[in-house]
Enzyme design. Structure first.
Site, PDB file in Angstrom:
ATOM      1  N   TYR A 132      -1.123  -6.620  -3.528  1.00 21.61           N
ATOM      2  CA  TYR A 132       0.262  -7.112  -3.493  1.00 21.61           C
ATOM      3  C   TYR A 132       0.555  -7.976  -4.721  1.00 21.61           C
ATOM      4  O   TYR A 132       1.606  -7.834  -5.362  1.00 21.61           O
ATOM      5  CB  TYR A 132       0.509  -7.904  -2.209  1.00 21.61           C
ATOM      6  N   HIS A 134       9.699   1.850  -1.036  1.00 25.75           N
ATOM      7  CA  HIS A 134       8.714   2.817  -0.544  1.00 25.75           C
ATOM      8  C   HIS A 134       9.399   4.126  -0.134  1.00 25.75           C
ATOM      9  O   HIS A 134       8.881   5.217  -0.399  1.00 25.75           O
ATOM     10  CB  HIS A 134       7.960   2.247   0.655  1.00 25.75           C
ATOM     11  N   HIS A 176      12.653  -4.073  -0.521  1.00 28.03           N
ATOM     12  CA  HIS A 176      11.247  -3.708  -0.717  1.00 28.03           C
ATOM     13  C   HIS A 176      10.915  -2.406   0.004  1.00 28.03           C
ATOM     14  O   HIS A 176      10.339  -1.478  -0.591  1.00 28.03           O
ATOM     15  CB  HIS A 176      10.355  -4.836  -0.200  1.00 28.03           C
ATOM     16  N   GLU A 177      11.265  -2.322   1.285  1.00 32.81           N
ATOM     17  CA  GLU A 177      10.897  -1.137   2.061  1.00 32.81           C
ATOM     18  C   GLU A 177      11.650   0.105   1.586  1.00 32.81           C
ATOM     19  O   GLU A 177      11.107   1.218   1.608  1.00 32.81           O
ATOM     20  CB  GLU A 177      11.131  -1.384   3.553  1.00 32.81           C
ATOM     21  N   HIS A 180      10.276   6.010  -3.310  1.00 35.63           N
ATOM     22  CA  HIS A 180       9.070   6.454  -4.002  1.00 35.63           C
ATOM     23  C   HIS A 180       8.624   7.777  -3.373  1.00 35.63           C
ATOM     24  O   HIS A 180       8.310   8.748  -4.071  1.00 35.63           O
ATOM     25  CB  HIS A 180       7.980   5.390  -3.871  1.00 35.63           C
ATOM     26  N   GLU A 228       2.534  -0.835  -4.389  1.00 31.29           N
ATOM     27  CA  GLU A 228       3.547  -1.826  -4.030  1.00 31.29           C
ATOM     28  C   GLU A 228       4.508  -2.140  -5.181  1.00 31.29           C
ATOM     29  O   GLU A 228       5.578  -2.707  -4.958  1.00 31.29           O
ATOM     30  CB  GLU A 228       2.883  -3.123  -3.571  1.00 31.29           C
TER      31      GLU A 228
END
Length: 673
Positions: free
Chosen positions: A606, A467, A463-464, A470, A492
């Protein structure tokens, strides 16, 4: 993924080594230069894009990285004086940004460009969007108000900035701990105790357990003694009581600011710029989910009650209900018994080093990139790793990122990504390169084993990194459109998308290996893991609904004195189905950092964004193959590259070839329509 000695592109390496005096000097320099640019813009007699809007955006380009570094250090520095100076820098720069957005003379020039429809029509799309977004920002900061109202709004915004900084600092500095014996921690594996601080009290050896995630998480999930779990959760939720009045004040000030601007509630103000648009849309979304999830949760609660009743009966005690400290323990126990799987078994196959390598390999193939680890980098702590990012074809330098993955005193205590420098086009046409940092608090190595991740930790890492990339893959003319400008209920989605790779058997087998033998994870274990994917989905997602509805309850109201503590406690019991247990939860909202960290009236995002991530995964990646390079290129071009330079809906439709649907999302959480 290669590793080599440090020889980065000239000018690409940022300096994170700052003394308090240097931080203060940087603040003065940034403010001085900002005022100089704003004064020049305000003095224009014939405002144009090039003499009014572009200079403001160029100033943001030039000073964004310095500003980010000196305010970032409060989250990572081992020197408290540096952390304090960094926190003060954020307060001073925040006050200056508020002052800047309240300048009527600067707004007058920007508004003149905005009103010049001929010039606006001749600008390229990103320049035109920049004008429109800047004008909207000024207007939403009260520049259409009278002088007295503007002054009041400015005072409110400055105080809110101070509250946000103090709230976050209290959390970072406010860890608690308790001493527990081995018997009191029955159920925890041997490696939990390795390297842990001990003492002797009344002839018994005790272990120090802190409220940091690597300590608290396993204990709440595995400690067999209910009293131990109760003491730990009570300790964790009694942290930072000073934050309750701060949040109470913030809620009141946000409402006052919104009403000064002509909105009924703070949520109405915030959501105007989102994909959801209105509080009603959010409440309908959350309400519909709550109703659907209740069907799953009813069954899960019955199963958990049966487990606890059996435990109480075997101890000769009456069943007294389900409490907050029961949720993680019995949910985990239920999963273990129904699917014959445990985190302890699974984590043996997820050593941090191999997982990181495997996750990075996924992103390399998906995005057409290559990552090279920098040896002996200049960083703020020995635990930190640094990587270069290059194009897989051609080897052009793209940017770099840092990984700071283990807990330590004074460090930010959750998981997040900090954009440090944004990509933008320099005046000579060359590119500035982006930089991002991942902060996390995964379990550290022990004397007998490397750092081992639970499967949930693997999903967090995926998930991180979403980011990170992105930010790294955004290519815009102006840094204004970097990651933090992406709509809050879309930002998210790219990160949630990659969590799906953590459930793909073919992907897991690429990097999940036993930390001692090097043997790949058995297919049979992967099958059990995947079979348990939606176990407890009803209660888990109701917890997310609770956070979203609490957020809306305190921000979508005209009541200025809403009781945040009572609202939090009431909604948590009502929605999550577990009792607070009397005094427990008295300060539960005190460590809900999202409420002062940019997610106010936005936590719903979220789940809202998961609609989009589920659709992208099912409709493109699952259909075309998770390793399909064409899909990865489309994703990078349509979803990541634009950053905030276009609305999320436009990117979604371009990538999907249609408007998004919620069918895949419902299926992903066990709610087939």
């Amino acid at each position: 993924m290669a590793s080599r000695a440090q020889h980065l592109v000239k000018g690409a390496v940022l300096n994170f080594s700052r003394t308090p005096a240097q931080i203060s000097a940087a603040v003065r320099s940034i403010i001085s230069r900002g005022k100089e640019v704003q004064n020049a813009v305000a003095s224009q007699t014939t405002p144009t894009f090039s003499n009014s809007v572009a200079p403001l955006a160029k100033c943001e380009n030039e000073h964004g990285a310095d500003s980010a570094i000196i305010t970032f250090l409060q989250n990572v520095s081992t020197d408290k004086q540096v952390r304090d100076a960094s926190s003060k820098a954020e307060q001073d720069l925040g006050a200056f940004r508020i002052e800047s957005m309240m300048r009527q003379d600067v707004y007058r020039s920007v508004r003149s460009v905005f009103d010049n429809k001929t010039e606006l029509a001749n600008l390229d799309p990103e320049d035109r969007r920049l004008v429109e977004k800047l004008e909207l920002q000024y207007r939403r900061n009260g520049l259409a108000l009278g002088e007295e109202q503007r002054k009041k709004l400015g005072e409110i915004r400055k105080r809110l900035s101070e509250i946000s900084i103090a709230f976050a600092r209290n959390i970072n500095e406010g860890d608690e701990s308790i001493w527990l014996t081995r018997d009191e921690l029955e159920g925890l594996p041997d490696d939990y105790f390795e390297g842990r601080k001990t003492d002797i009290a009344q002839g018994a050896e005790r272990y120090l357990v802190t409220t940091k995630y690597p300590d608290l998480g396993p204990a709440m999930q595995l400690a067999k003694r209910e009293d131990t779990r109760k003491r730990l959760l009570t300790t964790a939720e009694s942290r930072c009581p000073e934050n309750i009045p701060l949040l109470q004040e913030a809620v009141k000030l946000r409402l006052e600011a919104a009403q000064l601007l002509g909105y009924s509630t703070h949520a109405e103000f915030v959501l105007e710029a989102s994909m959801a648009k209105t509080p009603q849309a959010v409440l309908e979304f959350e309400g519909d989910l709550r109703e659907r999830l209740s069907v799953l949760a009813d069954r899960e609660i019955r199963e958990i009650e049966d487990l606890k009743k059996a435990d109480r009966a075997s101890a000769g005690q009456q069943f007294d209900g389900l409490f907050g400290w029961d949720y993680r323990y019995y949910s985990n126990l239920l999963k273990e018994r129904k699917h014959n799987i445990s985190d302890e078994e699974v984590k043996q196959y997820f050593p941090m080093k191999e997982v990181t390598r495997g996750v990075l390999d996924i992103y390399q193939k998906m995005l057409g990139l290559r990552f090279e680890k920098v040896e002996s980098p200049s960083v703020w702590h020995p635990d930190v790793d640094m990587y270069e990012v290059l194009e897989a074809e051609g080897g052009q330098f793209v940017g770099h990122f840092y990984l700071d993955l283990f807990p330590r005193e004074g460090k930010y205590n959750h998981a997040c990504v900090n954009p440090i420098r944004s990509s933008f086009t320099r005046p000579d046409g060359s590119r500035e390169y982006p930089v991002a940092v991942m902060l996390a608090n995964f379990p550290k190595p022990t004397p007998s084993a490397p750092a081992l991740l639970k499967h949930d930790d693997v999903l967090t890492l995926l998930h991180e990194f979403g980011h990170i990339f992105h930010h790294i893959c955004t290519e815009t003319k102006w840094s204004h459109f970097q990651l933090e400008s992406v709509q809050m209920d879309f930002v998210e989605a790219p990160s949630q998308l990659l969590e799906n790779w953590g459930w793909e058997p073919s992907v897991l087998r690429q990097f999940a290996v036993h930390h001692r033998t090097g043997e790949p994870i058995p297919a049979e274990l992967v099958n059990r893991l995947v079979a348990a994917q939606n176990e407890g989905a009803g209660l888990f997602n109701l917890r997310q609904v609770f956070f979203g509805l609490f957020d809306m309850a305190i921000h979508n109201t005209t009541e200025s004195n809403v009781d945040v503590k009572a609202t939090y406690n009431r909604l948590r019991e009502d929605i999550t189905r577990f009792s607070n247990g009397g005094g427990l939860g008295a300060c539960g909202a005190a460590t809900f950092g999202h409420m002062v960290g940019g997610y106010d009236a936005g936590y719903y995002g979220y789940l809202w964004a998961k609609v989009f991530s589920s659709d992208m995964y099912a409709s493109r990646f699952l259909r075309d193959g998770v390793a399909n390079p064409d899909t990865g290129r489309d994703y990078r071009r349509e979803i990541l590259l634009p950053g905030g330079s276009r609305d999320g809906a436009a990117g979604l439709e371009a990538f999907l070839g249609r408007s998004p649907s919620n069918a895949a999302f419902m299926k992903s959480i066990g709610l087939d329509q």
